[in-house]
Design a protein around this motif. Structure first.
Motif, PDB file in Angstrom:
ATOM      1  N   UNK A 162      64.442  18.218  47.267  1.00 26.01           N
ATOM      2  CA  UNK A 162      64.001  18.857  48.510  1.00 26.01           C
ATOM      3  C   UNK A 162      63.137  20.080  48.225  1.00 26.01           C
ATOM      4  N   UNK A 163      63.498  20.840  47.196  1.00 30.43           N
ATOM      5  CA  UNK A 163      62.777  22.080  46.913  1.00 30.43           C
ATOM      6  C   UNK A 163      61.498  21.873  46.115  1.00 30.43           C
ATOM      7  N   UNK A 164      61.526  20.926  45.159  1.00 27.17           N
ATOM      8  CA  UNK A 164      60.423  20.828  44.204  1.00 27.17           C
ATOM      9  C   UNK A 164      59.793  19.446  44.116  1.00 27.17           C
ATOM     10  N   UNK A 165      60.390  18.453  44.730  1.00 25.59           N
ATOM     11  CA  UNK A 165      59.810  17.124  44.710  1.00 25.59           C
ATOM     12  C   UNK A 165      60.467  16.191  43.716  1.00 25.59           C
ATOM     13  N   UNK A 166      60.206  14.918  43.894  1.00 27.21           N
ATOM     14  CA  UNK A 166      60.829  13.862  43.101  1.00 27.21           C
ATOM     15  C   UNK A 166      60.492  13.994  41.618  1.00 27.21           C
ATOM     16  N   UNK A 366      66.568  27.937  39.495  1.00 28.95           N
ATOM     17  CA  UNK A 366      65.656  26.981  40.113  1.00 28.95           C
ATOM     18  C   UNK A 366      65.813  26.954  41.628  1.00 28.95           C
ATOM     19  N   UNK A 367      66.477  27.962  42.179  1.00 31.21           N
ATOM     20  CA  UNK A 367      66.717  27.997  43.622  1.00 31.21           C
ATOM     21  C   UNK A 367      65.755  28.986  44.279  1.00 31.21           C
ATOM     22  N   UNK A 368      64.963  28.563  45.279  1.00 29.39           N
ATOM     23  CA  UNK A 368      64.015  29.472  45.933  1.00 29.39           C
ATOM     24  C   UNK A 368      64.668  30.713  46.533  1.00 29.39           C
ATOM     25  N   UNK A 369      65.929  30.584  46.970  1.00 25.19           N
ATOM     26  CA  UNK A 369      66.620  31.744  47.543  1.00 25.19           C
ATOM     27  C   UNK A 369      66.750  32.878  46.533  1.00 25.19           C
TER      28      UNK A 369
END
Length: 433
Positions: A162-166, A366-369
């Motif tokens: 969801x955050x970075x793509x497949x 690796x979490x955008x938050x």
């Protein structure tokens, strides 16, 4: 692994007899897995207690290797176990844990089948012992295999897709197939090992499993172990002679970089035990810096810093290649908790930067938050700060800045060269007075 059919596992000695040699290491591996999966402890933090009964380093190393490889391969191990049982075993069942340990040895670590099962059976009693022996034998007779590319835990895979793509999620799965290479940061770029791969100035990459203490320059303190991505935050300050504050500093790789670049460094660390690593690194390298044992949420510097590094505590999901336990520990609640702590640290650190000075915020997440979302909020709340865009020539080969001016390293980057950890790094500058 091999396509040659395997013989059936040998039965264990009769109950009450002596345990097979190596059983203690497997018992310690089960303790390690329990610490990670049930209590949420980091694998490295649990190691000393879980292996306290073992006689020597090789036994501890084996216990660690079994637990780490189990954590790398757990979804696939569980799929095999579930394929051979009529009723699904609970996730925390002792029989499931024992089967994970036996299977990972036979299918991933090259342990002979009879040793893999005979050293695990003494760890379970009664009906579960018969179940473990039966399931293991069924899978071995069926020539069970693990996939070359491990399966990520479903919640992690879904979040990263969801955050970075497949493509990034698939690259992450490839990245956990084996331990990564080892990166070294050098105080003097001219001293870098000539036969090692180098992706940046003052950097050398050596193969996974290298005997660190025997590499040239170790005793002389010429280098320290530090992933190439972890070296980026301190690189962004360049050379300097003013005061640099390194917050949450242990184990000290970035502190050493700053000191080697000429900064007058104060390293702040809450944990006395972690600060001991700072001192050990300082003694070995001979680099000069001060250490303050303090909580950055309560501590304040005597004078503002020209350079302030906030290497913030985080979920550490970016270092999953080396620490596969984070794949099973770092759920959404931990990410939210860490993001809140980061915001509070950043708010305090913002007041410690001299006018015109630079603050670098970094997390191995690796979490955008804990990255993009965090720095965007910081800039909204601190109008006296602005992004000082990172340029391509400041970064290791193969890593480029994002259009916003910050740096995000992801699974798949540098893959052909051995990869890198996941990091977020942003450099901001305070307005001049």
């Amino acid at each position: 692994m091999t396509d040659t059919p395997r013989p059936a596992a040998r039965p264990r000695p009769a109950p009450g007899g002596p345990e097979p040699l190596g059983t203690a290491s497997r018992r310690a591996a089960l303790r390690l897995l329990d610490a990670v999966l049930r209590r949420g402890e980091p694998l490295e933090s649990a190691l000393a207690h879980a292996t306290r009964a073992l006689a020597g380093g090789p036994d501890r190393g084996l216990a660690h290797a079994i637990a780490a490889e189990t954590l790398r391969r757990m979804p696939d191990l569980d799929a095999l176990i579930d394929s051979a049982t009529r009723q699904r075993l609970p996730d925390d069942a002792k029989a499931r844990s024992a089967l994970r340990v036996a299977l990972v040895q036979a299918l991933a670590l090259g342990t002979p089948q009879h040793a893999a099962i005979s050293t695990v059976l003494p760890l379970v009693d009664g009906g579960p012992r018969k179940l473990v022996h039966g399931v293991f034998g069924t899978l071995m007779r069926g020539n069970a295999k693990l996939p070359e590319v491990p399966t990520l835990p479903p919640a992690v895979a879904e979040r990263w897709r969801a955050n970075w793509g497949k493509d990034v999620a698939e690259a992450a799965a490839r990245a956990i197939a084996a331990p990564p290479p080892v990166d070294l940061s050098y105080a003097d770029p001219a001293r870098v090992l000539p036969d090692a791969t180098s992706l940046a100035a003052a950097h050398a990459r050596v193969p996974a499993g290298s005997d660190i203490a025997t590499l040239p320059g170790y005793d002389a303190g010429e280098w320290w172990v530090q992933d190439i991505a972890a070296s980026i935050p301190a690189r962004l300050f360049g050379r300097g002679s003013g005061l640099a504050l390194d917050l949450c500093a242990a184990p000290g790789g970035k502190t050493l970089q700053l000191a080697a670049a000429g900064w007058q460094v104060t390293a702040v660390e809450l944990s006395e035990s972690r600060a001991a690593r700072l001192r050990a690194n300082r003694d070995r390298t001979g680099l000069a810096f001060d250490i303050a044992i303090a909580d950055v949420l309560k501590w304040s510097p005597a004078t503002p810093g020209d350079a302030v590094l906030v290497d913030a505590p985080c979920s550490a999901t970016g270092i999953f290649r080396r620490h596969p336990d984070v794949l099973h520990r770092a759920h959404g609640g931990i990410v939210a908790e860490m993001a809140d702590l980061q915001a509070r640290i950043l708010k305090r650190a913002a007041a410690w930067v001299a006018p015109g000075g630079t603050l670098v915020y970094a997390t191995c997440s690796l979490e955008p938050e804990e990255g993009e979302v965090q720095i965007e909020r910081f800039l909204r709340e601190h109008p006296d700060y602005a992004i000082r865009a990172v340029t391509a020539d400041e970064l290791p080969a193969g890593i480029a800045p994002e259009p916003e001016g910050w740096v995000r390293t992801l699974p798949g980057m540098l893959e052909q060269a051995g990869g890198c950890d996941g990091f977020f790094v942003a450099r901001v500058q305070r307005a001049s007075a």
